[in-house]
Enzyme design. Structure first.
Site, PDB file in Angstrom:
ATOM      1  N   TYR A   1       0.694  -0.880   0.191  1.00  0.00           N
ATOM      2  CA  TYR A   1      -0.654   0.003   0.229  1.00  0.00           C
ATOM      3  C   TYR A   1       1.206   0.743  -0.112  1.00  0.00           C
ATOM      4  O   TYR A   1       0.189   2.515  -1.016  1.00  0.00           O
ATOM      5  CB  TYR A   1      -1.074   0.134   1.052  1.00  0.00           C
ATOM      6  CG  TYR A   1      -1.835   1.021   1.231  1.00  0.00           C
ATOM      7  CD1 TYR A   1      -2.650   1.348   0.607  1.00  0.00           C
ATOM      8  CD2 TYR A   1      -1.580   2.364   1.635  1.00  0.00           C
ATOM      9  CE1 TYR A   1      -3.736   2.112   0.143  1.00  0.00           C
ATOM     10  CE2 TYR A   1      -2.112   3.186   2.080  1.00  0.00           C
ATOM     11  CZ  TYR A   1      -3.316   3.177   0.959  1.00  0.00           C
ATOM     12  OH  TYR A   1      -4.422   4.450   0.989  1.00  0.00           O
TER      13      TYR A   1
ATOM     14  N   HIS B   1       1.546   4.231  -2.615  1.00  0.00           N
ATOM     15  CA  HIS B   1       1.344   5.561  -2.723  1.00  0.00           C
ATOM     16  C   HIS B   1       2.453   6.154  -2.952  1.00  0.00           C
ATOM     17  O   HIS B   1       1.957   7.692  -2.715  1.00  0.00           O
ATOM     18  CB  HIS B   1       0.327   5.358  -1.683  1.00  0.00           C
ATOM     19  CG  HIS B   1      -1.507   5.277  -1.920  1.00  0.00           C
ATOM     20  ND1 HIS B   1      -1.478   4.273  -1.726  1.00  0.00           N
ATOM     21  CD2 HIS B   1      -2.069   6.088  -1.766  1.00  0.00           C
ATOM     22  CE1 HIS B   1      -2.585   4.580  -1.578  1.00  0.00           C
ATOM     23  NE2 HIS B   1      -3.208   5.483  -2.092  1.00  0.00           N
TER      24      HIS B   1
ATOM     25  N   TYR C   1      -6.094  16.891  -0.225  1.00  0.00           N
ATOM     26  CA  TYR C   1      -6.211  15.310   0.362  1.00  0.00           C
ATOM     27  C   TYR C   1      -5.611  14.799   0.617  1.00  0.00           C
ATOM     28  O   TYR C   1      -4.352  14.675   0.217  1.00  0.00           O
ATOM     29  CB  TYR C   1      -7.193  14.236  -1.237  1.00  0.00           C
ATOM     30  CG  TYR C   1      -7.018  13.158  -0.928  1.00  0.00           C
ATOM     31  CD1 TYR C   1      -7.588  12.691  -0.343  1.00  0.00           C
ATOM     32  CD2 TYR C   1      -6.948  12.239  -2.079  1.00  0.00           C
ATOM     33  CE1 TYR C   1      -7.925  11.607   0.174  1.00  0.00           C
ATOM     34  CE2 TYR C   1      -7.303  11.314  -1.890  1.00  0.00           C
ATOM     35  CZ  TYR C   1      -7.774  10.632  -1.119  1.00  0.00           C
ATOM     36  OH  TYR C   1      -8.186   9.049  -0.969  1.00  0.00           O
TER      37      TYR C   1
ATOM     38  N   TRP D   1      -7.473   2.234 -10.708  1.00  0.00           N
ATOM     39  CA  TRP D   1      -7.267   2.236  -9.636  1.00  0.00           C
ATOM     40  C   TRP D   1      -7.672   1.187  -8.525  1.00  0.00           C
ATOM     41  O   TRP D   1      -7.230   0.901  -7.654  1.00  0.00           O
ATOM     42  CB  TRP D   1      -6.984   3.842  -8.983  1.00  0.00           C
ATOM     43  CG  TRP D   1      -5.886   3.939  -7.784  1.00  0.00           C
ATOM     44  CD1 TRP D   1      -7.112   3.954  -6.191  1.00  0.00           C
ATOM     45  CD2 TRP D   1      -5.028   3.907  -7.722  1.00  0.00           C
ATOM     46  NE1 TRP D   1      -6.023   4.428  -5.847  1.00  0.00           N
ATOM     47  CE2 TRP D   1      -4.531   4.517  -6.699  1.00  0.00           C
ATOM     48  CE3 TRP D   1      -3.592   3.951  -8.407  1.00  0.00           C
ATOM     49  CZ2 TRP D   1      -3.124   4.417  -5.883  1.00  0.00           C
ATOM     50  CZ3 TRP D   1      -2.957   3.997  -7.945  1.00  0.00           C
ATOM     51  CH2 TRP D   1      -2.738   4.427  -6.847  1.00  0.00           C
TER      52      TRP D   1
END
Length: 126
Positions: A17, A21, A40, A75
């Site tokens: 993860y 990112h 964000y 995604w």
């Protein structure tokens, strides 16, 4: 509108993860910005608890706008396997929105705004 949400990353997939990112697809970044996902951020606890924060005119419109994009479908499909308890939804629709109970600037604005209402005495003034 300020929105905070949570998801749970599978403990055995946390490193993956993080890696995904570090270089989000440029097309995905543009789609987020174009669909109202501003300021964000994602925060990840060592046990996989993921907290997201976003500012948007409308969370519903932001999620719906992303759902209409091909890049988001790709995604979310790739990311779904990294999460627990999605109940068949893509991650960006399965998150739990948390209730905002305090915002400093909101309270500061109320304390500096003129008012005709009497203020409550402090406990040491009673």
């Amino acid at each position: 509108m300020r929105v905070c949400f949570q998801l749970q990353v599978r403990p055995d997939r946390i490193d993956e993860y993080r890696t995904r990112h570090t270089a989000v697809w440029p097309e995905m970044l543009r789609a987020l910005a174009e669909n109202g996902w501003h300021n964000y951020s994602l925060f990840l606890r060592p046990d996989g608890l993921l907290i997201g924060y976003v500012e948007t005119p409308s969370l519903e419109d932001a999620v719906e706008g992303m759902a209409r994009t091909d890049v988001n479908r790709r995604w979310q499909s790739e990311m779904a396997e990294l999460f627990e308890e999605l109940d068949g939804l893509p991650p960006d629709q399965a998150f739990l929105v948390l209730e905002e109970v305090f915002h400093l600037e909101d309270q500061l604005d109320r304390t500096t705004a003129p008012t005709d209402a009497p203020t409550q005495p402090r406990s040491d003034e009673r």
